[in-house]
Enzyme design. Structure first.
Site, PDB file in Angstrom:
ATOM      1  CG  ASP A 161      44.090  33.246  33.877  1.00  0.00           C
ATOM      2  OD1 ASP A 161      43.606  34.648  33.668  1.00  0.00           O
ATOM      3  OD2 ASP A 161      44.570  33.087  32.380  1.00  0.00           O
ATOM      4  CB  THR A 162      39.001  32.366  32.141  1.00  0.00           C
ATOM      5  OG1 THR A 162      38.730  31.859  33.500  1.00  0.00           O
ATOM      6  CG2 THR A 162      38.432  31.871  30.522  1.00  0.00           C
TER       7      THR A 162
END
Length: 202
Positions: free
Chosen positions: A78-79
């Site tokens: 996840d970013t």
């Protein structure tokens, strides 16, 4: 041959960017979409957000992959983009993308990516994150709108893609480039080695 059995690698993502990056490691893998809940409390730190969501995405796929008798290693990621403590996710629409880029232009922000690896048989779990500093060039409103009109920002945290036309917006970065794209390969290769998967094999 050392007799080690390499687990099948499963990427818990439908992101074409993460799929392309993982392919750089030259390891066979498959893709399974993760439909995990991505809501988080406002009080969470960026590190908590990306590590928890990466783990959540991987866990959602582990529940499916574990039905197979073959050992698997699920990778979730996840970013997020953070400016002055404010988390910028994916833009809701065209206007939201313009708003995000307007506050980012001419300034330095942080990109956090969380990575989770979970073994489907043993349940062994590793969760880490990496941080990269990105400085954007000063941009006019017209330049921002022109970039948003390309459609590139629509599914990207912070409303830009450094691996595409968004590269023209960036003045400099400090840290891992691949972290900004969405999958820090140096970090991931270290994590994989803890599961007996060596990217660089003699």
């Amino acid at each position: 041959m050392d007799g080690k059995i390499t687990p099948r690698i499963i990427l818990a993502s439908t992101s074409p960017r993460r799929k392309e990056l993982l392919a750089f490691l030259r390891l066979p893998f498959e893709v399974m979409p993760s439909h995990a809940d991505e809501s988080t409390p406002e009080s969470w730190t960026p590190q908590q957000i990306v590590e928890t969501l990466a783990a959540r995405k991987a866990e959602a796929v582990v529940n499916v992959a574990a039905q197979s008798e073959e050992a698997g290693l699920v990778i979730g990621s996840d970013t997020i983009v953070v400016l002055d403590g404010l988390v910028l996710g994916k833009p809701a629409d065209h206007a939201d993308a313009v708003r995000m880029l307007t506050v980012l232009q001419g300034r330095t922000h942080l990109v956090y990516t969380g990575v989770a690896c979970i073994h489907t048989v043993t349940g062994k779990t590793l969760v880490r994150h990496r941080q990269t500093e990105v400085t954007m060039k000063p941009l006019s409103h017209e330049q921002i709108v022109a970039y948003v009109n390309t459609g590139e920002p629509s599914d990207k945290a912070g409303a830009y893609g450094i691996q595409g036309m968004g590269a023209t917006l960036v003045e400099s970065i400090q840290g891992c480039y691949f972290n900004v794209v969405g999958l820090p390969l140096s970090l991931l290769s270290d994590m994989l080695s803890d599961f007996g998967v060596d990217v660089l094999r003699p």
